[in-house]
Design a protein around this motif. Structure first.
Motif, short mmCIF file in Angstrom:
data_model
loop_
_atom_site.label_atom_id
_atom_site.label_comp_id
_atom_site.label_asym_id
_atom_site.label_seq_id
_atom_site.Cartn_x
_atom_site.Cartn_y
_atom_site.Cartn_z
N SER A 48 -13.21 -4.37 -16.61
CA SER A 48 -13.20 -2.87 -15.93
C SER A 48 -13.81 -3.03 -14.50
O SER A 48 -13.71 -2.33 -13.67
N SER A 49 -14.20 -4.28 -14.13
CA SER A 49 -14.97 -4.35 -12.75
C SER A 49 -13.90 -4.99 -11.89
O SER A 49 -14.25 -4.87 -10.61
N VAL A 50 -12.53 -5.15 -12.43
CA VAL A 50 -11.72 -5.48 -11.46
C VAL A 50 -10.52 -4.34 -11.07
O VAL A 50 -10.16 -3.93 -12.02
N HIS A 51 -11.01 -3.71 -9.84
CA HIS A 51 -10.23 -2.35 -9.62
C HIS A 51 -9.02 -2.77 -8.71
O HIS A 51 -9.16 -3.73 -8.10
N GLU A 52 -8.01 -2.11 -9.22
CA GLU A 52 -6.93 -2.59 -8.16
C GLU A 52 -7.13 -2.71 -6.40
O GLU A 52 -6.37 -3.50 -6.02
N ASN A 53 -8.16 -1.58 -6.19
CA ASN A 53 -8.54 -1.52 -4.63
C ASN A 53 -9.04 -2.97 -4.26
O ASN A 53 -8.92 -3.34 -3.12
N ASP A 54 -9.69 -3.52 -5.32
CA ASP A 54 -10.23 -5.01 -5.08
C ASP A 54 -9.38 -6.11 -4.82
O ASP A 54 -9.32 -7.01 -3.98
N VAL A 55 -8.12 -5.79 -5.61
CA VAL A 55 -6.95 -7.04 -5.34
C VAL A 55 -6.42 -6.75 -4.15
O VAL A 55 -6.00 -7.51 -3.37
N MET A 56 -6.14 -5.24 -3.71
CA MET A 56 -5.59 -4.94 -2.54
C MET A 56 -6.50 -5.73 -1.17
O MET A 56 -5.72 -6.23 -0.34
N GLU A 57 -7.93 -5.51 -1.29
CA GLU A 57 -8.45 -5.75 -0.24
C GLU A 57 -8.46 -7.33 -0.11
O GLU A 57 -8.34 -7.69 1.15
N LEU A 58 -8.54 -8.02 -1.16
CA LEU A 58 -8.61 -9.35 -1.29
C LEU A 58 -7.30 -9.89 -0.63
O LEU A 58 -7.16 -10.86 0.28
N VAL A 59 -6.15 -9.25 -0.80
CA VAL A 59 -4.85 -9.63 -0.45
C VAL A 59 -4.84 -9.52 1.29
O VAL A 59 -4.55 -10.49 2.03
N ARG A 60 -5.17 -8.38 1.57
CA ARG A 60 -5.53 -8.02 3.25
C ARG A 60 -6.46 -8.78 3.78
O ARG A 60 -6.11 -9.39 5.12
N GLU A 61 -7.61 -9.31 3.14
CA GLU A 61 -8.49 -10.18 3.79
C GLU A 61 -7.94 -11.66 3.90
O GLU A 61 -7.87 -12.25 5.03
N VAL A 62 -6.96 -12.13 2.99
CA VAL A 62 -6.37 -13.38 3.19
C VAL A 62 -5.06 -13.43 4.32
O VAL A 62 -4.86 -13.98 5.28
N ALA A 63 -4.08 -12.39 3.97
CA ALA A 63 -2.95 -12.31 4.78
C ALA A 63 -2.78 -11.28 5.72
O ALA A 63 -1.83 -11.15 6.57
N GLY A 64 -3.86 -10.56 5.96
CA GLY A 64 -3.89 -9.71 7.26
C GLY A 64 -2.65 -8.54 7.24
O GLY A 64 -2.23 -8.10 6.35
N SER A 65 -2.16 -8.40 8.37
CA SER A 65 -0.93 -7.58 8.61
C SER A 65 0.35 -8.30 8.19
O SER A 65 1.42 -7.48 8.40
N ASP A 66 0.12 -9.71 7.67
CA ASP A 66 1.65 -10.16 7.33
C ASP A 66 2.14 -9.83 6.04
O ASP A 66 2.95 -10.37 5.31
N VAL A 67 1.27 -8.93 5.09
CA VAL A 67 1.70 -8.37 3.91
C VAL A 67 2.31 -6.74 4.27
O VAL A 67 1.47 -6.14 4.71
N GLU A 68 3.16 -6.82 3.34
CA GLU A 68 3.95 -5.27 3.76
C GLU A 68 3.55 -4.50 2.48
O GLU A 68 3.52 -3.22 2.39
#
Ligand code: DAH
Length: 489
Positions: A413-433
């Motif tokens: 329950s501690s993995v929230h979808e927004n945590d996944v989103m943020e991790l993706v953004r942290e790595v790929a920045g605005s190269d992810v659509e």
């Protein structure tokens, strides 16, 4: 050389620090936090202490100075100016700092302690008591307290942990507006009601067909604040609010249609459809949302209502009554300028930025809403070629609730979808659509849950090579394991 007075002051302060329990705890905490690596965080030149609540990544901090709503010829800024022009004479507050207290952002507005908006999964905390504002409403109480005008508008950048797609970005812009009347300079309630209706009559008329099927007040669904307002007062305030905001919508959609027509795009022959729906906000009652039928869907444009009197009382202006609204600027700018992807607003590519020219004078320090020029038109965005998308899937098992590592791994329950989103953004920045859950599965025997996300990589500015997309995806897979404790499948 420090003077004797300065020295004795300094030693008195040190003694006081040592004798005060809270101060001692603070000093111990500072030493400890430096020891374990918790540092200050600097946001646009101001330093804040961090703690176990801090979850604001550097990528978010670095967007604070951008202030798109004040950038010359930026579509977000033009949208702001266009809306401001519908509120002549209102005072504008466009440079308020984005770091606010939890009290400003939530408590002052009557958010209950267990409201989901307060969760770390939804809000960027600077520390336990401080957040990046999640909405411009965070400044309502302060601006009411300042009491410098009957009507005001606040435009600003706001921050929310959220999904990744073409219409969501963790930093966006809102405009807040409010209009109040001061009862203390009016003899009685009847006169106040008459005054508000006189003001309604002064507002521009429009020919829009607006559907508003509900009564302005409903005892269960949309109650009058009967302790504070007469029904006639709330009804007059609601009428002023609705007409003022309908005028905004008329202007925005007339401009959007004109722009599309001028650009040779197909436009609908149907008249604009607009409707009021009942809503709930902790800081207004009754409350509404305004929706517009646009390109086949009902689009929510704004939220609003009669300001909760307790908010005005707590802000030191108990004799004022009135309305407030809040609207997102990106959504409106996207339809005004036909911008297909919200990331484009952050692009520094001149192929984007050079396409727009504001018909309004550029005056970011102005504190008064300016009228629109007598005639102007908005030019829609012409897309530069669209670069190819590179979709990649990642599937993983969520960490099980009990772990052999003594419970130190995150629980399911501690993995929230927004945590996944943020991790993706942290790595790929605005190269992810776009990031979307495409499959979900629970193992029938072990009860473990597996998720599969599709990440669509696409740069707005160039073609990503296969190697680049694979490299980004590999980094995301690694980070999911290291930071969220998942097991890749
Ligand atoms: N702050 C709300 C949001 O971000 C929008 C809003 C709703 C603002 C109603 C208001 C209001 O001032 O009266 O969703």
């Amino acid at each position: 050389m420090p003077s004797a007075i300065a020295l004795s002051n300094a030693s008195r302060i040190t003694r006081r620090l040592r004798n005060c329990d809270a101060c001692r705890r603070w000093m111990v905490y500072r030493c400890f936090s430096q020891f374990i690596g918790l540092r200050d965080i600097e946001i646009d030149g101001k330093k804040y202490a961090t703690d176990e609540w801090t979850n604001t990544p550097s990528s978010i901090v670095s967007s604070v100075p951008r202030r798109l709503h004040l950038q010359k010829d930026h579509p977000i800024s033009i949208t702001r100016q266009l809306i401001e022009s519908r509120f002549p004479g209102y005072r504008t507050h466009n440079t308020l700092f984005p770091v606010v207290t939890v009290n400003q952002n939530f408590d002052s507005l009557g958010f209950p302690p267990d409201h989901p908006g307060r969760n770390k999964t939804d809000t960027y905390y600077v520390n336990k008591d401080t957040v990046l504002r999640t909405h411009t409403s965070a400044h309502q109480a302060d601006v009411f307290r300042g009491n410098t005008s009957d009507g005001f508008l606040i435009s600003a950048d706001v921050y929310r942990r959220d999904a990744i797609d073409r219409s969501h970005y963790p930093v966006f812009h809102q405009m807040e507006g409010a209009r109040t009347w001061d009862r203390s300079i009016i003899q009685d309630s009847k006169e106040l009601v008459r005054k508000i209706w006189d003001d309604v009559a002064q507002l521009p008329q429009h020919e829009l067909n607006v559907s508003d099927p509900n009564p302005p007040i409903h005892p269960e669904r949309n109650p009058l604040q009967s302790k504070h307002h007469m029904a006639e007062e709330a009804e007059a305030i609601a009428a002023h609010l609705k007409r003022s905001l309908e005028n905004v919508v008329v202007e925005i959609f007339a401009q959007a249609q004109k722009a599309q027509q001028a650009a040779g795009q197909e436009i609908s022959e149907e008249p604009l459809q607009v409707r009021w729906v009942e809503a709930y906000f902790p800081f207004t009652s009754p409350s509404w949302e305004l929706e517009v039928f646009w390109q086949g869907d009902w689009l929510e444009v704004l939220g609003c209502g009669v300001v909760k009197q307790d908010l005005l009382i707590n802000a030191g202006v108990p004799s004022r009554v009135g309305w407030a609204f809040g609207m997102g600027l990106e959504r409106i700018a996207m339809l005004l300028f036909s911008v297909p992807d919200i990331r484009l607003f952050w692009s520094q590519d001149p192929r984007f930025s050079s396409q727009f020219t504001s018909p309004f004078p550029h005056d970011p320090s102005s504190t008064i809403a300016a009228a629109a020029p007598s005639s102007f038109s908005i030019k829609p965005f012409t897309p530069f070629s669209k670069y190819p998308a590179a979709p990649r899937d990642v599937a993983f098992w969520l960490p099980s609730t009990s772990s052999s590592a003594g419970g130190r791994l995150p629980t399911a329950s501690s993995v929230h979808e927004n945590d996944v989103m943020e991790l993706v953004r942290e790595v790929a920045g605005s190269d992810v659509e776009d990031v979307r859950l495409v499959d979900e599965f629970t193992h029938p025997k072990t009860g473990r849950k597996s998720l599969c996300y599709r990440v669509v990589y696409r740069s707005l500015e160039r073609t990503l090579t296969n190697e680049e997309a694979n490299g980004l995806h590999d980094s995301i897979r690694k980070a999911l394991v290291e930071k969220l404790g998942v097991e890749l499948r």
